[in-house]
Design an enzyme around this catalytic site. Structure first.
Site, PDB file in Angstrom:
ATOM      1  N   LEU A 144       0.852  -1.099  -0.254  1.00 28.27           N
ATOM      2  CA  LEU A 144      -0.109  -0.033   0.091  1.00 28.27           C
ATOM      3  C   LEU A 144       1.089   1.262  -0.165  1.00 28.27           C
ATOM      4  O   LEU A 144       1.991   1.318   0.540  1.00 28.27           O
ATOM      5  CB  LEU A 144      -0.905  -0.017   1.191  1.00 28.27           C
ATOM      6  CG  LEU A 144      -1.764  -1.255   1.371  1.00 28.27           C
ATOM      7  CD1 LEU A 144      -2.651  -0.953   2.669  1.00 28.27           C
ATOM      8  CD2 LEU A 144      -2.620  -1.789   0.147  1.00 28.27           C
ATOM      9  N   CYS A 145       0.374   2.179  -0.544  1.00 21.86           N
ATOM     10  CA  CYS A 145       0.950   3.672  -0.881  1.00 21.86           C
ATOM     11  C   CYS A 145       0.893   4.464   0.601  1.00 21.86           C
ATOM     12  O   CYS A 145       0.392   5.425   0.442  1.00 21.86           O
ATOM     13  CB  CYS A 145       0.591   4.248  -2.148  1.00 21.86           C
ATOM     14  SG  CYS A 145       1.119   3.275  -3.511  1.00 21.86           S
ATOM     15  N   THR A 146       1.237   3.840   1.428  1.00 23.20           N
ATOM     16  CA  THR A 146       1.130   4.701   2.913  1.00 23.20           C
ATOM     17  C   THR A 146       2.334   4.099   3.809  1.00 23.20           C
ATOM     18  O   THR A 146       2.492   2.719   3.847  1.00 23.20           O
ATOM     19  CB  THR A 146      -0.121   4.546   3.611  1.00 23.20           C
ATOM     20  OG1 THR A 146       0.111   4.941   4.921  1.00 23.20           O
ATOM     21  CG2 THR A 146      -0.730   3.124   3.659  1.00 23.20           C
TER      22      THR A 146
END
Length: 405
Positions: A354-356
């Site tokens: 995930l882009c976090t």
């Protein structure tokens, strides 16, 4: 490599079966051992006095095959929503063996409980008033009241128990006023108590101390009501370990202690209820995610997986990692971790896709030669995993669930 007695409760399935599963199924996926689930239930049932009933906490894992397994064993069920009530009924459970809880029950939740014939655990006078308006039976509706203890309880982790300010239940110091006000609602009758004062507790002695506090509250409630209680729900809190260094909960000591609690309280002629969820379901499941790549960033080793907090949220919420090991499809379990040799292991941060920067699914010591295509297996993943996670975040596909009979 042989699984030792010290590690078999951390991972479902044996080493050969783990390698077979990792080779046969597309990553990421969960796999559950239903035979192990049935045996867990029977083991706990054997350890407890006959007057102690078991209600599986559906919130820990509401998978239909698991519910069917426990229903076939004769379990009760602890539900926290209309959806869970429906799932239990679909699995063959009955309302007479069901309790329904929650600090903010919707109209739908209450209607579902009444339709099923379940016992509602009221959290305040609002629940009593709404049930009084909804109930159409000829006799008063028996309910339990959840009480938030003023003192005398302790727990290792405050999740939904404890004795401080709480969204749950009636504060113990307000109990007398609550009973007096509830008496005006003649279609509802309080006949039971619920106290939930622990989460993932590994010390049987601490659980029993909390249960004795619950019985003190129960006696006071019975005196205030002027009638006998038929049920004292002691809640859940039966814990499982997430590391080799942690002790396992001694369920035989818990059962013997509950026998003494009953002997110490001859005024109570009803039944006790325990609500284990994690203890029954966690050791039956694993989560498997394939390694995409590895890297070292400023001295810290990262392993990036095909699944992250969209599948396993608990490590981010609690700061506690699931136990892990590594499997190489076609080869088997790699050396180290919970299985045998502790050489050639490196501290590792496990990250998802995930882009976090929040997408961390724990840390562990994993083999130095871990490479893309290997599979990291997370143990104790049968509870608070698949349905607790952020499944729809960033629109990655939901993981498969594999049920093994």
């Amino acid at each position: 490599m042989i699984l030792t007695a010290a590690t078999t409760d951390l991972f479902a399935f044996g080493e050969e079966r783990l390698e077979e599963l990792a080779s046969a199924h597309a990553s990421p996926f969960f796999a559950y051992d239903l035979a192990a689930a049935g045996e867990r239930y029977r083991r706990l049932r054997r350890a407890l006095p006959a007057r102690v009933r078991l209600a599986y906490a559906v919130k820990s894992n509401p998978g239909l095959p698991l519910l069917e397994t426990f229903a076939a064993e004769g379990a009760w069920f602890d539900c926290a929503s209309a959806g869970e009530v429906s799932a239990v009924l679909a699995a063959g459970g009955t309302g007479s063996g069901m309790v329904v809880a929650g600090p903010a029950k919707s109209e739908r939740d209450l209607q579902a409980a009444l339709f099923a014939g379940a016992r509602v655990q009221v959290d305040g006078i609002e629940d009593v008033a709404r049930l009084n308006a909804l109930h159409t039976g000829d006799r008063p509706l028996p309910v339990s009241v959840r009480v938030n203890p003023a003192s005398g309880v302790s727990e290792g982790a405050t999740i939904i128990g404890g004795g401080g300010p709480s969204a749950f239940g009636v504060d113990e110091e307000d109990l007398e006023a609550f009973v007096a006000e509830a008496a005006h609602h003649e279609r509802v009758r309080i006949t039971g108590l619920q106290v939930f004062a622990a989460s993932n507790e590994l010390d049987a002695g601490r659980l029993l101390t909390n249960h004795r506090t619950s019985m003190v509250i129960a006696r006071r409630l019975q005196e205030l009501l002027g009638r006998e209680l038929d049920l004292v729900d002691l809640g859940g809190g039966l814990g499982v370990r997430y590391a080799v260094s942690e002790p396992s909960l001694d369920v035989r000591a818990l059962g013997a202690g509950l026998g003494r609690v009953l002997d110490e309280n001859p005024w109570f002629t009803g039944e006790l209820l325990l609500e284990p969820g994690r203890w029954l379901s966690a050791p039956t499941g694993v989560y498997c995610a394939r390694v995409v790549r590895t890297k070292v960033s400023r001295g810290e080793r990262f392993v990036m997986l095909e699944g992250g907090i969209n599948h396993l949220l608990r490590p981010l919420m609690t700061g506690q990692s699931f136990p892990t090991l590594a499997v190489r499809p076609g080869v088997g379990v790699l050396g180290g971790g919970a299985f045998g040799d502790l050489t050639d292991l490196l501290p590792t941060t496990l990250a998802g896709p995930l882009c976090t920067s929040l997408d961390r699914v724990g840390t562990g010591d994993l083999p130095a030669d871990l490479r893309p295509g290997d599979v990291v297996v997370f143990g104790q993943a049968g509870a608070y995993a698949y349905t607790q996670a952020m499944t729809h975040f960033l629109s990655h596909p939901a993981p498969d669930q594999v049920w093994v009979g």
